[in-house]
Design an enzyme around this catalytic site. Structure first.
Site, PDB file in Angstrom:
ATOM      1  N   SER A 171      23.224   7.751  56.961  1.00  0.00           N
ATOM      2  CA  SER A 171      24.681   8.466  57.185  1.00  0.00           C
ATOM      3  C   SER A 171      25.139   8.392  55.636  1.00  0.00           C
ATOM      4  O   SER A 171      26.286   9.204  55.363  1.00  0.00           O
ATOM      5  CB  SER A 171      25.644   7.746  57.978  1.00  0.00           C
ATOM      6  OG  SER A 171      25.853   6.278  57.600  1.00  0.00           O
ATOM      7  N   ASP A 314      23.603  -2.189  61.033  1.00  0.00           N
ATOM      8  CA  ASP A 314      23.697  -3.608  60.448  1.00  0.00           C
ATOM      9  C   ASP A 314      24.036  -4.937  61.413  1.00  0.00           C
ATOM     10  O   ASP A 314      23.285  -5.832  61.131  1.00  0.00           O
ATOM     11  CB  ASP A 314      24.795  -3.540  59.427  1.00  0.00           C
ATOM     12  CG  ASP A 314      24.008  -2.691  58.267  1.00  0.00           C
ATOM     13  OD1 ASP A 314      23.084  -2.113  58.120  1.00  0.00           O
ATOM     14  OD2 ASP A 314      24.885  -2.354  57.398  1.00  0.00           O
ATOM     15  N   LYS A 342      16.446   0.099  54.642  1.00  0.00           N
ATOM     16  CA  LYS A 342      17.504  -0.941  54.130  1.00  0.00           C
ATOM     17  C   LYS A 342      17.138  -1.605  52.658  1.00  0.00           C
ATOM     18  O   LYS A 342      16.306  -1.164  52.162  1.00  0.00           O
ATOM     19  CB  LYS A 342      18.001  -1.513  55.282  1.00  0.00           C
ATOM     20  CG  LYS A 342      18.764  -0.743  56.428  1.00  0.00           C
ATOM     21  CD  LYS A 342      20.182  -0.147  55.948  1.00  0.00           C
ATOM     22  CE  LYS A 342      20.701   0.418  57.154  1.00  0.00           C
ATOM     23  NZ  LYS A 342      22.167   0.775  57.060  1.00  0.00           N
ATOM     24  N   LYS A 413      24.839 -10.443  47.722  1.00  0.00           N
ATOM     25  CA  LYS A 413      25.131  -8.706  47.772  1.00  0.00           C
ATOM     26  C   LYS A 413      26.490  -8.530  48.788  1.00  0.00           C
ATOM     27  O   LYS A 413      27.117  -7.533  48.312  1.00  0.00           O
ATOM     28  CB  LYS A 413      23.973  -8.220  48.726  1.00  0.00           C
ATOM     29  CG  LYS A 413      24.005  -6.901  48.537  1.00  0.00           C
ATOM     30  CD  LYS A 413      22.644  -6.265  49.141  1.00  0.00           C
ATOM     31  CE  LYS A 413      22.836  -4.600  49.491  1.00  0.00           C
ATOM     32  NZ  LYS A 413      22.489  -3.919  48.353  1.00  0.00           N
TER      33      LYS A 413
END
Length: 429
Positions: A171, A314, A342, A413
Protein backbone atom coordinates in the site's frame (compact mmCIF):
# COMPACT_ATOMS: atom_id res chain seq x y z
CA UNK A 1 30.07 -13.04 17.68
CA UNK A 2 26.42 -12.06 17.30
CA UNK A 3 24.87 -10.34 20.29
CA UNK A 4 22.07 -12.21 21.99
CA UNK A 5 19.57 -11.81 24.81
CA UNK A 6 18.12 -14.71 26.78
CA UNK A 7 14.63 -14.16 28.17
CA UNK A 8 13.78 -16.30 31.18
CA UNK A 9 10.26 -17.65 31.72
CA UNK A 10 7.77 -14.93 32.64
CA UNK A 11 5.19 -15.77 35.31
CA UNK A 12 3.01 -12.68 35.00
CA UNK A 13 2.79 -9.56 32.86
CA UNK A 14 1.04 -6.53 34.29
CA UNK A 15 0.97 -2.74 34.04
CA UNK A 16 0.67 0.25 31.69
CA UNK A 17 2.80 1.07 28.66
CA UNK A 18 2.85 4.49 26.98
CA UNK A 19 3.42 3.55 23.37
CA UNK A 20 6.18 5.10 21.29
CA UNK A 21 4.89 7.03 18.26
CA UNK A 22 3.76 5.15 15.17
CA UNK A 23 6.45 4.64 12.51
CA UNK A 24 3.89 4.91 9.68
CA UNK A 25 2.42 8.12 11.09
CA UNK A 26 5.80 9.66 12.09
CA UNK A 27 7.37 9.45 8.64
CA UNK A 28 4.21 10.59 6.83
CA UNK A 29 3.90 13.53 9.25
CA UNK A 30 7.54 14.58 8.71
CA UNK A 31 7.12 14.58 4.93
CA UNK A 32 3.76 16.39 4.93
CA UNK A 33 5.08 19.01 7.39
CA UNK A 34 8.17 19.55 5.20
CA UNK A 35 6.00 20.14 2.10
CA UNK A 36 3.51 22.40 3.94
CA UNK A 37 3.11 26.14 4.20
CA UNK A 38 3.90 27.17 7.79
CA UNK A 39 5.53 25.70 10.88
CA UNK A 40 4.38 22.34 12.28
CA UNK A 41 5.03 21.03 15.79
CA UNK A 42 4.96 17.22 15.84
CA UNK A 43 4.63 15.58 19.26
CA UNK A 44 5.15 11.92 20.28
CA UNK A 45 7.37 11.45 17.22
CA UNK A 46 8.99 8.02 17.18
CA UNK A 47 12.74 8.01 17.84
CA UNK A 48 13.93 5.09 15.71
CA UNK A 49 16.20 4.19 12.80
CA UNK A 50 13.51 4.70 10.14
CA UNK A 51 12.60 8.15 11.44
CA UNK A 52 16.28 9.15 11.69
CA UNK A 53 16.74 8.19 8.03
CA UNK A 54 13.81 10.43 7.06
CA UNK A 55 15.15 13.34 9.15
CA UNK A 56 18.63 12.98 7.64
CA UNK A 57 17.11 13.05 4.14
CA UNK A 58 15.04 16.15 4.96
CA UNK A 59 18.18 17.93 6.20
CA UNK A 60 19.97 17.12 2.93
CA UNK A 61 16.95 18.49 1.06
CA UNK A 62 17.18 21.84 2.87
CA UNK A 63 14.37 21.43 5.40
CA UNK A 64 14.92 23.25 8.70
CA UNK A 65 13.69 21.65 11.90
CA UNK A 66 14.38 21.59 15.61
CA UNK A 67 14.29 18.32 17.55
CA UNK A 68 13.82 18.11 21.34
CA UNK A 69 16.59 16.44 23.36
CA UNK A 70 14.57 13.19 23.62
CA UNK A 71 13.85 13.38 19.86
CA UNK A 72 10.05 13.06 20.32
CA UNK A 73 9.07 16.69 19.59
CA UNK A 74 9.99 18.16 16.22
CA UNK A 75 9.29 21.67 14.97
CA UNK A 76 9.52 21.81 11.18
CA UNK A 77 9.55 24.91 9.00
CA UNK A 78 7.64 23.88 5.89
CA UNK A 79 8.92 24.61 2.38
CA UNK A 80 5.45 25.59 1.16
CA UNK A 81 5.75 23.27 -1.83
CA UNK A 82 7.97 20.67 -3.49
CA UNK A 83 11.63 20.12 -2.60
CA UNK A 84 14.21 22.04 -4.63
CA UNK A 85 17.49 20.22 -5.30
CA UNK A 86 20.00 22.56 -6.93
CA UNK A 87 22.92 20.10 -6.96
CA UNK A 88 23.15 16.29 -7.37
CA UNK A 89 22.34 14.43 -4.14
CA UNK A 90 22.54 10.89 -2.85
CA UNK A 91 20.20 9.97 0.01
CA UNK A 92 20.88 6.80 2.04
CA UNK A 93 17.62 5.54 3.54
CA UNK A 94 18.73 2.39 5.36
CA UNK A 95 15.94 -0.19 5.23
CA UNK A 96 13.16 2.38 5.73
CA UNK A 97 10.36 1.63 3.28
CA UNK A 98 8.34 4.45 4.90
CA UNK A 99 11.07 6.87 3.74
CA UNK A 100 12.10 5.28 0.40
CA UNK A 101 8.65 5.00 -1.20
CA UNK A 102 7.16 8.44 -0.32
CA UNK A 103 10.43 10.27 -1.06
CA UNK A 104 10.83 8.46 -4.40
CA UNK A 105 7.50 9.96 -5.44
CA UNK A 106 7.83 13.42 -3.85
CA UNK A 107 11.29 13.96 -5.36
CA UNK A 108 9.90 13.35 -8.86
CA UNK A 109 8.26 16.80 -8.61
CA UNK A 110 11.75 18.32 -8.60
CA UNK A 111 13.99 18.64 -11.65
CA UNK A 112 17.40 17.50 -10.54
CA UNK A 113 19.66 14.51 -10.10
CA UNK A 114 18.86 12.60 -6.91
CA UNK A 115 19.92 9.05 -6.05
CA UNK A 116 17.96 7.08 -3.44
CA UNK A 117 19.76 4.08 -2.00
CA UNK A 118 19.87 1.99 1.18
CA UNK A 119 21.03 -1.18 2.91
CA UNK A 120 21.41 -4.44 0.94
CA UNK A 121 17.93 -5.57 2.07
CA UNK A 122 16.40 -2.35 0.70
CA UNK A 123 17.82 -3.29 -2.70
CA UNK A 124 15.78 -6.53 -2.51
CA UNK A 125 12.48 -4.78 -1.74
CA UNK A 126 10.47 -4.26 -4.95
CA UNK A 127 9.66 -0.72 -6.07
CA UNK A 128 8.89 -1.37 -9.76
CA UNK A 129 5.12 -0.84 -9.47
CA UNK A 130 5.69 2.62 -7.98
CA UNK A 131 8.28 3.54 -10.62
CA UNK A 132 5.92 2.40 -13.41
CA UNK A 133 3.13 4.57 -11.98
CA UNK A 134 5.39 7.63 -11.60
CA UNK A 135 6.64 7.19 -15.18
CA UNK A 136 3.01 7.20 -16.39
CA UNK A 137 2.80 10.65 -14.78
CA UNK A 138 5.90 11.84 -16.67
CA UNK A 139 8.64 11.09 -14.13
CA UNK A 140 12.15 10.32 -15.37
CA UNK A 141 13.60 7.50 -13.25
CA UNK A 142 16.55 5.15 -13.82
CA UNK A 143 17.36 1.90 -12.03
CA UNK A 144 21.04 1.94 -11.06
CA UNK A 145 21.44 -1.77 -10.33
CA UNK A 146 18.64 -4.33 -10.68
CA UNK A 147 15.49 -3.54 -12.69
CA UNK A 148 12.47 -2.93 -10.39
CA UNK A 149 14.56 -2.43 -7.23
CA UNK A 150 16.45 0.45 -5.58
CA UNK A 151 18.81 2.24 -5.91
CA UNK A 152 17.01 4.78 -8.12
CA UNK A 153 18.14 7.93 -9.90
CA UNK A 154 15.40 10.56 -10.14
CA UNK A 155 15.30 13.43 -12.66
CA UNK A 156 11.90 14.95 -11.85
CA UNK A 157 9.24 15.33 -14.53
CA UNK A 158 6.13 14.16 -12.64
CA UNK A 159 3.07 16.07 -13.90
CA UNK A 160 0.12 13.95 -12.69
CA UNK A 161 -2.61 12.81 -15.09
CA UNK A 162 -4.08 9.31 -15.45
CA UNK A 163 -2.13 6.63 -13.63
CA UNK A 164 -2.73 2.99 -12.82
CA UNK A 165 -0.84 1.21 -10.05
CA UNK A 166 -0.71 -2.38 -8.85
CA UNK A 167 -2.15 -2.47 -5.33
CA UNK A 168 -1.32 -6.09 -4.55
CA UNK A 169 2.27 -5.78 -3.27
CA UNK A 170 2.42 -2.75 -0.98
CA UNK A 171 0.00 0.00 0.00
CA UNK A 172 3.04 2.29 0.38
CA UNK A 173 3.15 2.72 -3.42
CA UNK A 174 -0.35 4.22 -3.42
CA UNK A 175 0.44 6.28 -0.30
CA UNK A 176 3.49 7.73 -2.07
CA UNK A 177 1.44 8.70 -5.15
CA UNK A 178 -1.40 10.19 -3.10
CA UNK A 179 0.91 12.39 -1.01
CA UNK A 180 2.74 13.67 -4.12
CA UNK A 181 -0.27 14.25 -6.42
CA UNK A 182 -1.60 17.52 -4.86
CA UNK A 183 1.67 19.28 -5.77
CA UNK A 184 1.66 18.09 -9.41
CA UNK A 185 0.90 20.48 -12.28
CA UNK A 186 -2.16 18.48 -13.41
CA UNK A 187 -5.02 16.72 -11.66
CA UNK A 188 -4.28 13.05 -10.97
CA UNK A 189 -6.56 10.05 -11.30
CA UNK A 190 -5.15 6.81 -9.86
CA UNK A 191 -6.74 3.46 -10.78
CA UNK A 192 -5.87 0.41 -8.68
CA UNK A 193 -5.00 -2.85 -10.45
CA UNK A 194 -5.45 -6.06 -8.46
CA UNK A 195 -6.58 -6.23 -4.84
CA UNK A 196 -5.42 -3.35 -2.65
CA UNK A 197 -3.41 -4.76 0.29
CA UNK A 198 -3.28 -3.18 3.75
CA UNK A 199 -6.21 -0.83 3.02
CA UNK A 200 -6.16 0.61 6.59
CA UNK A 201 -2.73 2.11 5.83
CA UNK A 202 -4.36 4.07 2.98
CA UNK A 203 -6.90 5.36 5.50
CA UNK A 204 -3.98 6.67 7.61
CA UNK A 205 -2.66 8.52 4.54
CA UNK A 206 -6.04 10.05 3.61
CA UNK A 207 -6.72 11.06 7.22
CA UNK A 208 -3.33 12.76 7.52
CA UNK A 209 -3.56 14.53 4.15
CA UNK A 210 -6.88 15.97 5.35
CA UNK A 211 -5.22 17.20 8.57
CA UNK A 212 -2.71 19.03 6.32
CA UNK A 213 -5.49 20.60 4.23
CA UNK A 214 -5.91 18.22 1.26
CA UNK A 215 -9.06 16.25 0.42
CA UNK A 216 -8.93 13.15 -1.77
CA UNK A 217 -11.99 11.62 -3.42
CA UNK A 218 -12.14 7.91 -4.09
CA UNK A 219 -14.54 5.34 -5.51
CA UNK A 220 -14.47 2.37 -3.14
CA UNK A 221 -10.64 2.38 -3.03
CA UNK A 222 -10.52 1.47 -6.75
CA UNK A 223 -10.08 4.98 -8.19
CA UNK A 224 -8.65 8.03 -6.44
CA UNK A 225 -9.02 11.64 -7.61
CA UNK A 226 -6.57 14.34 -6.49
CA UNK A 227 -6.63 17.94 -7.75
CA UNK A 228 -3.23 19.32 -8.77
CA UNK A 229 -1.61 22.72 -8.03
CA UNK A 230 -2.67 22.57 -4.36
CA UNK A 231 -0.73 23.44 -1.23
CA UNK A 232 -0.41 21.55 2.03
CA UNK A 233 -1.14 23.77 5.05
CA UNK A 234 0.35 23.11 8.47
CA UNK A 235 -2.21 22.17 11.14
CA UNK A 236 0.09 23.90 13.68
CA UNK A 237 0.31 21.07 16.19
CA UNK A 238 0.08 17.41 15.19
CA UNK A 239 0.09 14.55 17.71
CA UNK A 240 1.58 11.29 16.41
CA UNK A 241 -0.50 8.38 17.68
CA UNK A 242 1.17 5.56 19.59
CA UNK A 243 2.28 2.66 17.37
CA UNK A 244 -0.55 0.12 17.22
CA UNK A 245 1.78 -2.56 15.78
CA UNK A 246 4.08 -2.07 18.79
CA UNK A 247 1.06 -2.45 21.09
CA UNK A 248 0.40 -5.93 19.70
CA UNK A 249 3.23 -7.64 21.63
CA UNK A 250 2.08 -6.37 25.01
CA UNK A 251 -1.61 -7.03 24.38
CA UNK A 252 -0.76 -10.56 23.21
CA UNK A 253 1.44 -11.12 26.28
CA UNK A 254 -1.47 -10.20 28.55
CA UNK A 255 -3.81 -12.46 26.57
CA UNK A 256 -1.38 -15.37 26.95
CA UNK A 257 -0.26 -14.91 30.53
CA UNK A 258 -2.27 -12.15 32.27
CA UNK A 259 -2.38 -9.90 34.64
CA UNK A 260 -3.81 -6.93 32.86
CA UNK A 261 -1.86 -4.78 30.39
CA UNK A 262 -3.01 -1.34 29.27
CA UNK A 263 -1.38 0.39 26.29
CA UNK A 264 -1.94 4.14 25.98
CA UNK A 265 -1.57 6.36 22.92
CA UNK A 266 -4.08 4.44 20.80
CA UNK A 267 -7.77 3.79 21.41
CA UNK A 268 -11.10 3.04 19.81
CA UNK A 269 -10.90 6.01 17.41
CA UNK A 270 -7.31 5.44 16.31
CA UNK A 271 -6.48 6.11 12.65
CA UNK A 272 -4.33 2.94 12.54
CA UNK A 273 -5.86 -0.27 11.24
CA UNK A 274 -3.53 -2.34 13.43
CA UNK A 275 -5.73 -1.64 16.48
CA UNK A 276 -7.98 -4.34 14.94
CA UNK A 277 -5.34 -6.76 16.26
CA UNK A 278 -7.15 -6.53 19.61
CA UNK A 279 -10.32 -7.87 17.92
CA UNK A 280 -8.35 -10.93 16.78
CA UNK A 281 -7.14 -11.55 20.35
CA UNK A 282 -10.74 -11.23 21.53
CA UNK A 283 -11.83 -13.75 18.90
CA UNK A 284 -9.13 -16.11 20.21
CA UNK A 285 -10.57 -15.75 23.73
CA UNK A 286 -8.80 -12.82 25.41
CA UNK A 287 -10.69 -10.15 27.36
CA UNK A 288 -10.31 -6.71 25.72
CA UNK A 289 -11.49 -3.28 26.91
CA UNK A 290 -11.35 -0.09 24.83
CA UNK A 291 -11.03 3.56 25.86
CA UNK A 292 -10.55 6.80 23.93
CA UNK A 293 -6.79 6.68 24.49
CA UNK A 294 -6.09 3.11 25.62
CA UNK A 295 -6.62 -0.58 24.92
CA UNK A 296 -6.54 -3.02 27.81
CA UNK A 297 -6.20 -6.78 27.61
CA UNK A 298 -6.28 -9.64 30.08
CA UNK A 299 -5.88 -13.36 29.89
CA UNK A 300 -8.52 -15.66 28.52
CA UNK A 301 -8.21 -19.25 27.31
CA UNK A 302 -6.88 -18.81 23.76
CA UNK A 303 -8.22 -20.92 20.89
CA UNK A 304 -6.85 -21.54 17.40
CA UNK A 305 -8.32 -19.37 14.62
CA UNK A 306 -8.47 -19.34 10.81
CA UNK A 307 -8.51 -15.76 9.48
CA UNK A 308 -7.71 -13.46 6.57
CA UNK A 309 -5.04 -11.06 7.90
CA UNK A 310 -4.63 -8.77 4.89
CA UNK A 311 -5.96 -5.77 6.83
CA UNK A 312 -3.34 -6.05 9.63
CA UNK A 313 -0.23 -7.57 8.03
CA UNK A 314 2.33 -6.21 10.54
CA UNK A 315 0.37 -7.00 13.70
CA UNK A 316 -0.67 -10.40 12.28
CA UNK A 317 2.91 -11.59 12.85
CA UNK A 318 2.22 -11.39 16.58
CA UNK A 319 -0.73 -13.79 16.12
CA UNK A 320 1.72 -16.31 14.62
CA UNK A 321 3.63 -16.55 17.92
CA UNK A 322 0.48 -16.17 20.06
CA UNK A 323 -0.77 -19.28 18.19
CA UNK A 324 1.87 -21.28 20.10
CA UNK A 325 -0.37 -20.82 23.17
CA UNK A 326 -3.74 -21.56 21.50
CA UNK A 327 -5.78 -24.60 22.48
CA UNK A 328 -7.58 -26.80 20.01
CA UNK A 329 -5.40 -27.36 17.04
CA UNK A 330 -4.10 -25.34 14.14
CA UNK A 331 -4.11 -21.59 13.56
CA UNK A 332 -4.21 -20.45 9.91
CA UNK A 333 -3.28 -16.90 8.85
CA UNK A 334 -4.32 -16.20 5.25
CA UNK A 335 -3.73 -13.55 2.56
CA UNK A 336 -0.35 -12.45 3.93
CA UNK A 337 1.77 -12.56 0.77
CA UNK A 338 3.09 -9.08 1.51
CA UNK A 339 5.01 -10.51 4.51
CA UNK A 340 7.45 -11.68 1.82
CA UNK A 341 8.45 -8.14 0.74
CA UNK A 342 8.96 -6.59 4.17
CA UNK A 343 12.20 -6.15 6.19
CA UNK A 344 12.89 -9.82 5.41
CA UNK A 345 10.80 -12.58 3.79
CA UNK A 346 8.72 -12.81 6.95
CA UNK A 347 6.72 -15.86 5.87
CA UNK A 348 9.85 -17.96 5.36
CA UNK A 349 11.56 -16.57 8.47
CA UNK A 350 8.50 -17.13 10.67
CA UNK A 351 8.16 -20.75 9.49
CA UNK A 352 11.85 -21.53 10.17
CA UNK A 353 11.86 -20.02 13.66
CA UNK A 354 8.47 -21.44 14.76
CA UNK A 355 9.77 -24.92 13.90
CA UNK A 356 12.80 -24.32 16.15
CA UNK A 357 10.53 -23.96 19.20
CA UNK A 358 8.70 -27.17 18.28
CA UNK A 359 5.69 -26.01 16.27
CA UNK A 360 4.46 -27.88 13.22
CA UNK A 361 4.30 -25.33 10.39
CA UNK A 362 2.94 -25.34 6.85
CA UNK A 363 4.22 -22.39 4.84
CA UNK A 364 2.16 -21.52 1.74
CA UNK A 365 2.76 -18.82 -0.84
CA UNK A 366 0.41 -16.44 1.01
CA UNK A 367 -0.58 -18.30 4.19
CA UNK A 368 0.89 -20.02 7.23
CA UNK A 369 -0.54 -22.83 9.38
CA UNK A 370 0.77 -23.28 12.92
CA UNK A 371 0.13 -26.25 15.21
CA UNK A 372 1.68 -25.76 18.66
CA UNK A 373 3.66 -28.52 20.38
CA UNK A 374 2.65 -29.93 23.78
CA UNK A 375 5.69 -28.16 25.23
CA UNK A 376 7.78 -25.40 23.64
CA UNK A 377 11.50 -26.05 23.16
CA UNK A 378 14.26 -23.64 24.15
CA UNK A 379 15.86 -22.19 21.02
CA UNK A 380 18.08 -19.48 19.60
CA UNK A 381 15.89 -17.30 17.40
CA UNK A 382 17.36 -15.67 14.30
CA UNK A 383 15.90 -12.20 13.72
CA UNK A 384 16.99 -11.45 10.11
CA UNK A 385 17.61 -7.77 10.95
CA UNK A 386 13.82 -7.57 11.34
CA UNK A 387 12.50 -5.74 14.40
CA UNK A 388 9.18 -7.63 14.35
CA UNK A 389 10.82 -11.07 14.39
CA UNK A 390 12.67 -10.14 17.60
CA UNK A 391 9.56 -8.77 19.31
CA UNK A 392 7.24 -11.59 18.19
CA UNK A 393 9.51 -14.32 19.49
CA UNK A 394 9.96 -12.64 22.88
CA UNK A 395 6.48 -14.08 23.60
CA UNK A 396 7.97 -17.59 23.79
CA UNK A 397 9.24 -16.62 27.28
CA UNK A 398 5.59 -16.57 28.45
CA UNK A 399 5.86 -20.38 28.51
CA UNK A 400 7.97 -22.28 31.04
CA UNK A 401 10.81 -22.28 28.48
CA UNK A 402 13.51 -19.63 28.09
CA UNK A 403 14.20 -18.17 24.63
CA UNK A 404 17.35 -16.57 23.21
CA UNK A 405 16.91 -13.69 20.75
CA UNK A 406 19.86 -13.05 18.42
CA UNK A 407 20.67 -9.42 17.53
CA UNK A 408 18.07 -7.96 19.93
CA UNK A 409 19.10 -4.41 18.98
CA UNK A 410 17.31 -4.80 15.63
CA UNK A 411 14.18 -3.51 17.45
CA UNK A 412 15.74 -0.03 17.03
CA UNK A 413 13.85 0.22 13.73
CA UNK A 414 10.60 0.95 15.60
CA UNK A 415 11.01 0.32 19.34
CA UNK A 416 14.57 0.82 20.67
CA UNK A 417 13.73 0.09 24.34
CA UNK A 418 11.32 -2.81 23.69
CA UNK A 419 13.13 -5.35 25.87
CA UNK A 420 13.49 -2.87 28.75
CA UNK A 421 9.75 -2.18 28.62
CA UNK A 422 8.94 -5.91 28.49
CA UNK A 423 11.15 -6.50 31.55
CA UNK A 424 9.48 -3.61 33.39
CA UNK A 425 6.02 -5.22 33.02
CA UNK A 426 7.19 -8.80 33.64
CA UNK A 427 7.38 -10.84 36.81
CA UNK A 428 9.73 -13.78 36.31
CA UNK A 429 8.78 -17.33 37.22
Amino acid sequence: MQESLTLHPIKLINGTLNLPGSKSVSNRALLLAALSEGKTRLTNLLDSDDVRHMLTALTALGVEYHLSSDRTVCEIIGLGGAFAASQPLELFLGNAGTAMRPLAAALCLTDGDIVLTGEPRMKERPIGHLVDALRQGGAKIDYLEQENYPPLRLHGGFQGGEISVDGSVSSQFLTALLMTAPLAAQDTQISIQGDLVSKPYIDITLHMMKAFGIDVRHENYQRFFVAGRQQYRSPGDYLVEGDASSASYFLAAAAIKGGVVRVTGVGRNSVQGDIRFADVLEKMGAIVRWGEDYIECERGELHAIDMDMNHIPDAAMTIATAALFAQGGTTTLRNIYNWRVKETDRLAAMAIELRKVGAEVEEGNDYIRITPPAKLKAAEIGTYNDHRMAMCFSLVALSDTPVTILDPKCTAKTFPDYFEQLARLSELA
